[in-house]
Design a protein around this motif. Structure first.
Motif, PDB file in Angstrom:
ATOM      1  N   GLN A   1       3.467   0.288  -0.129  1.00  0.00           N
ATOM      2  CA  GLN A   1       3.658   1.557   0.573  1.00  0.00           C
ATOM      3  C   GLN A   1       4.919   2.239   0.042  1.00  0.00           C
ATOM      4  OE1 GLN A   1       4.043   1.142   4.814  1.00  0.00           O
ATOM      5  NE2 GLN A   1       4.258   3.333   5.172  1.00  0.00           N
ATOM      6  N   GLN A   3       8.028   4.682   0.142  1.00  0.00           N
ATOM      7  CA  GLN A   3       8.946   5.308   1.098  1.00  0.00           C
ATOM      8  C   GLN A   3      10.018   6.073   0.345  1.00  0.00           C
ATOM      9  OE1 GLN A   3      10.193   2.008   3.735  1.00  0.00           O
ATOM     10  NE2 GLN A   3       9.028   3.043   5.331  1.00  0.00           N
ATOM     11  N   GLY A 115      10.073  12.729   1.241  1.00  0.00           N
ATOM     12  CA  GLY A 115      10.691  12.212   2.445  1.00  0.00           C
ATOM     13  C   GLY A 115      10.732  13.245   3.556  1.00  0.00           C
TER      14      GLY A 115
END
Length: 124
Positions: A1, A3, A115
């Motif tokens: 995943q 990030q 983000g």
């Protein structure tokens, strides 16, 4: 995943400086360009700066050229945006984003991952 996490925003007076950081996990900056774009209320999204992964080419918006400096530490999978001589017009939410190989064209275009952003306020 994947990030993407920004930090370093805050309140600064006109003419001041801030350094934003962007920590990326789940992929390698060896293969991804990394950049910053900003979004202010009532304004269009604006690409600020970006570094290509392949050749390390730096790209800047005309509005920040000679005031902002983008850098990256590939070993740490982290990027930075040094912002000097800040102006009230620089106030916005700054987002860090990554894109496979090359920066999008224009640099405010669509990235693969991004983000949540960090707020930068420039005010006396």
């Amino acid at each position: 995943q994947v990030q993407v996490v920004e930090s370093g925003g805050g309140l600064v007076q006109p003419g001041g400086s801030l350094r934003l950081s962007c920590a990326v996990s789940g992929l390698s900056l060896d293969y991804y360009a990394i950049g910053w774009y900003r979004q202010a209320p009532g304004k269009d999204r604006e690409g600020v700066s970006c570094i290509d992964s392949l050749h390390g080419s730096h790209h800047y918006a005309d509005s920040v050229k000679d005031r902002f400096t983008i850098s990256r530490d590939v070993a740490k999978n982290t990027a930075y945006l040094q912002m000097d001589n800040l102006e009230p017009e620089d106030a916005a939410v700054y987002h860090c984003a990554v894109n496979r190989n090359l920066c999008p064209d224009p640099i405010g275009g669509l990235y693969d991952y991004w983000g949540q952003g960090t707020q930068v306020t420039v005010s006396s």
